[in-house]
Design an enzyme around this catalytic site. Structure first.
Site, PDB file in Angstrom:
ATOM      1  N   ASN A  14      -3.829  -0.875  -1.178  1.00 37.92           N
ATOM      2  CA  ASN A  14      -3.501  -1.889  -0.167  1.00 37.92           C
ATOM      3  C   ASN A  14      -2.272  -2.644  -0.664  1.00 37.92           C
ATOM      4  O   ASN A  14      -2.381  -3.487  -1.548  1.00 37.92           O
ATOM      5  CB  ASN A  14      -4.690  -2.844   0.017  1.00 37.92           C
ATOM      6  CG  ASN A  14      -4.340  -3.988   0.944  1.00 37.92           C
ATOM      7  OD1 ASN A  14      -3.337  -3.947   1.657  1.00 37.92           O
ATOM      8  ND2 ASN A  14      -5.174  -5.019   0.948  1.00 37.92           N
ATOM      9  N   TRP A  15      -1.134  -2.319  -0.076  1.00 41.21           N
ATOM     10  CA  TRP A  15       0.120  -2.935  -0.559  1.00 41.21           C
ATOM     11  C   TRP A  15       0.362  -4.334  -0.006  1.00 41.21           C
ATOM     12  O   TRP A  15       1.330  -4.985  -0.366  1.00 41.21           O
ATOM     13  CB  TRP A  15       1.305  -2.023  -0.214  1.00 41.21           C
ATOM     14  CG  TRP A  15       1.399  -0.806  -1.082  1.00 41.21           C
ATOM     15  CD1 TRP A  15       0.656  -0.533  -2.195  1.00 41.21           C
ATOM     16  CD2 TRP A  15       2.287   0.313  -0.912  1.00 41.21           C
ATOM     17  NE1 TRP A  15       1.034   0.671  -2.725  1.00 41.21           N
ATOM     18  CE2 TRP A  15       2.030   1.211  -1.954  1.00 41.21           C
ATOM     19  CE3 TRP A  15       3.270   0.634   0.021  1.00 41.21           C
ATOM     20  CZ2 TRP A  15       2.725   2.409  -2.098  1.00 41.21           C
ATOM     21  CZ3 TRP A  15       3.965   1.817  -0.106  1.00 41.21           C
ATOM     22  CH2 TRP A  15       3.687   2.703  -1.162  1.00 41.21           C
ATOM     23  N   LYS A  16      -0.496  -4.767   0.906  1.00 44.52           N
ATOM     24  CA  LYS A  16      -0.355  -6.113   1.492  1.00 44.52           C
ATOM     25  C   LYS A  16       1.070  -6.317   1.991  1.00 44.52           C
ATOM     26  O   LYS A  16       1.680  -5.384   2.495  1.00 44.52           O
ATOM     27  CB  LYS A  16      -0.767  -7.179   0.472  1.00 44.52           C
ATOM     28  CG  LYS A  16      -2.105  -6.883  -0.192  1.00 44.52           C
ATOM     29  CD  LYS A  16      -2.657  -8.038  -0.941  1.00 44.52           C
ATOM     30  CE  LYS A  16      -3.899  -7.599  -1.685  1.00 44.52           C
ATOM     31  NZ  LYS A  16      -4.752  -8.688  -2.086  1.00 44.52           N
TER      32      LYS A  16
ATOM     33  N   HIS B 139     -10.063  -6.972   6.349  1.00 42.78           N
ATOM     34  CA  HIS B 139      -9.811  -7.407   4.964  1.00 42.78           C
ATOM     35  C   HIS B 139     -10.066  -8.912   4.882  1.00 42.78           C
ATOM     36  O   HIS B 139      -9.798  -9.644   5.835  1.00 42.78           O
ATOM     37  CB  HIS B 139      -8.366  -7.068   4.583  1.00 42.78           C
ATOM     38  CG  HIS B 139      -8.085  -7.294   3.133  1.00 42.78           C
ATOM     39  ND1 HIS B 139      -7.794  -8.534   2.627  1.00 42.78           N
ATOM     40  CD2 HIS B 139      -8.088  -6.433   2.077  1.00 42.78           C
ATOM     41  CE1 HIS B 139      -7.615  -8.434   1.311  1.00 42.78           C
ATOM     42  NE2 HIS B 139      -7.794  -7.175   0.953  1.00 42.78           N
TER      43      HIS B 139
ATOM     44  N   GLU C 101     -15.653  -5.655  -1.152  1.00 44.09           N
ATOM     45  CA  GLU C 101     -14.651  -6.418  -1.892  1.00 44.09           C
ATOM     46  C   GLU C 101     -15.114  -7.869  -2.024  1.00 44.09           C
ATOM     47  O   GLU C 101     -14.928  -8.674  -1.092  1.00 44.09           O
ATOM     48  CB  GLU C 101     -13.315  -6.397  -1.143  1.00 44.09           C
ATOM     49  CG  GLU C 101     -12.722  -5.022  -0.977  1.00 44.09           C
ATOM     50  CD  GLU C 101     -11.201  -5.094  -0.836  1.00 44.09           C
ATOM     51  OE1 GLU C 101     -10.523  -4.541  -1.698  1.00 44.09           O
ATOM     52  OE2 GLU C 101     -10.719  -5.727   0.106  1.00 44.09           O
TER      53      GLU C 101
ATOM     54  N   GLY D  98      -7.572 -10.234  -6.425  1.00 40.09           N
ATOM     55  CA  GLY D  98      -6.379 -10.853  -6.983  1.00 40.09           C
ATOM     56  C   GLY D  98      -6.656 -11.864  -8.090  1.00 40.09           C
ATOM     57  O   GLY D  98      -5.747 -12.553  -8.552  1.00 40.09           O
TER      58      GLY D  98
ATOM     59  N   SER E 281      -9.617  -6.614  -8.110  1.00 41.01           N
ATOM     60  CA  SER E 281      -9.103  -6.613  -9.489  1.00 41.01           C
ATOM     61  C   SER E 281      -9.350  -5.301 -10.239  1.00 41.01           C
ATOM     62  O   SER E 281      -9.596  -5.310 -11.452  1.00 41.01           O
ATOM     63  CB  SER E 281      -9.665  -7.807 -10.275  1.00 41.01           C
ATOM     64  OG  SER E 281      -9.161  -9.010  -9.725  1.00 41.01           O
TER      65      SER E 281
ATOM     66  N   GLY F  40      -5.418  -3.404  -4.734  1.00 42.28           N
ATOM     67  CA  GLY F  40      -4.276  -4.206  -4.300  1.00 42.28           C
ATOM     68  C   GLY F  40      -3.173  -4.188  -5.345  1.00 42.28           C
ATOM     69  O   GLY F  40      -2.412  -3.228  -5.464  1.00 42.28           O
TER      70      GLY F  40
HETATM   71  C1  PEP Z   1      -7.369  -6.093  -2.022  1.00 41.66           C
HETATM   72  O1  PEP Z   1      -6.624  -6.975  -1.608  1.00 41.66           O
HETATM   73  O2  PEP Z   1      -7.913  -5.297  -1.236  1.00 41.66           O
HETATM   74  C2  PEP Z   1      -7.572  -5.993  -3.469  1.00 41.66           C
HETATM   75  C3  PEP Z   1      -8.562  -5.275  -3.902  1.00 41.66           C
HETATM   76  O3  PEP Z   1      -6.694  -6.675  -4.258  1.00 41.66           O
HETATM   77  P1  PEP Z   1      -6.628  -6.666  -5.868  1.00 41.66           P
HETATM   78  O4  PEP Z   1      -6.829  -5.270  -6.322  1.00 41.66           O
HETATM   79  O5  PEP Z   1      -5.251  -7.194  -6.178  1.00 41.66           O
HETATM   80  O6  PEP Z   1      -7.723  -7.570  -6.334  1.00 41.66           O
END
Ligand code: PEP
Length: 242
Positions: free
Chosen positions: A9-11, A96, A166, A172, A206, A227
């Site tokens: 997920n590149w946001k 999300h 999640e 994050g 994370s 992410g």
């Molecule tokens: C996400 O935003 O879906 C995610 C899992 O982010 P991160 O891996 O940065 O925690």
């Protein structure tokens, strides 16, 4: 284990050039692609060029991060599922936690978005997860059960839809649940919420190369949604080298 899914997920990161460059580098890495299903969920602006770059390559699927449920019309700023399809998109993240919290998306809207993506043969990755406060109040299972029942409707089944667990507090933050906790929650979704026992469930929050293998080794985990650690192709490749 069945072939794991590793979704990025590149946001709101990466220009078109950066996205295509990532794809080109990823394609060069000699991996046994048959062992993993990669889904790159990129910003809207990158999808068309990434679709071109990936055409003819079956090892990576293209994904979006959101969609609107109408086909077309006066909906300034929105993107329809037909528009995604035309770029080569096969998957879309729906619900999300950043959409749920920043843009006030409800379970009902998530469910409508999932239905509309499925009507156009785009597979939804439906995200669920509890806040830290809900976890502290021992409400995780109750919250997940409600989110899943209300966000995933009868149009979905274990072949056309994926669930991503999640925990919001893990996204994050550098924090993750313990491996036991991840296993317990995935088993809860598979065994205690009726109708979802055969769904693929990805863990997200994370994940990085330092913890990805142990998380993927859990029997109840069918893949990862990543992410930050998916933005760097070297780190992403390390995660893929299991
Ligand atoms: C996400 O935003 O879906 C995610 C899992 O982010 P991160 O891996 O940065 O925690």
């Amino acid at each position: 284990m069945i072939k794991p899914v590793v979704a990025a997920n590149w946001k709101m990161y990466k220009t078109i050039e950066e996205s295509v460059s990532f794809v080109e580098k990823l394609k060069k890495k000699p991996l046994d692609w048959d062992e993993v299903h990669i889904i790159l969920c990129a910003p809207y602006t990158s999808l068309f060029e990434m679709g071109n770059s990936l055409r003819g390559d079956s090892f990576v699927s293209l994904g979006a991060q959101n969609l609107y449920w109408e086909q077309e019309g006066a909906f300034t700023g929105e993107i329809s599922v037909g528009m995604l399809k035309a770029c080569g998109v096969e998957w879309v993240i729906v619900g999300h936690s950043e959409r749920r919290t920043i843009f006030n998306e409800t379970n009902n809207e998530v469910s409508i978005k999932a239905t509309n993506s499925l009507k156009n043969n785009i597979h939804p990755i439906i995200c669920v997860g509890e806040t830290l406060q809900q976890k502290k109040n021992n409400q995780t299972k109750e919250i997940l059960s409600k989110q899943i029942r209300e966000s995933i409707n009868d149009d979905s089944n274990n072949n056309n839809t994926i669930i991503a667990y999640e925990p919001i507090w893990a996204i994050g933050s550098g924090l993750t649940p313990s491996f036991n906790e991840i296993d317990e929650i995935h088993n809860f979704i598979k065994n205690e919420i009726r109708g979802y026992e055969n769904y693929k469930i990805l863990y997200g929050g994370s994940v990085k190369s330092a913890n990805s293998k142990e998380i993927l080794n859990l029997d109840s985990v069918d893949g990862l949604l990543i992410g930050r650690a998916s933005l760097n192709v070297t780190e992403f490749n390390k995660i893929l080298s299991f």
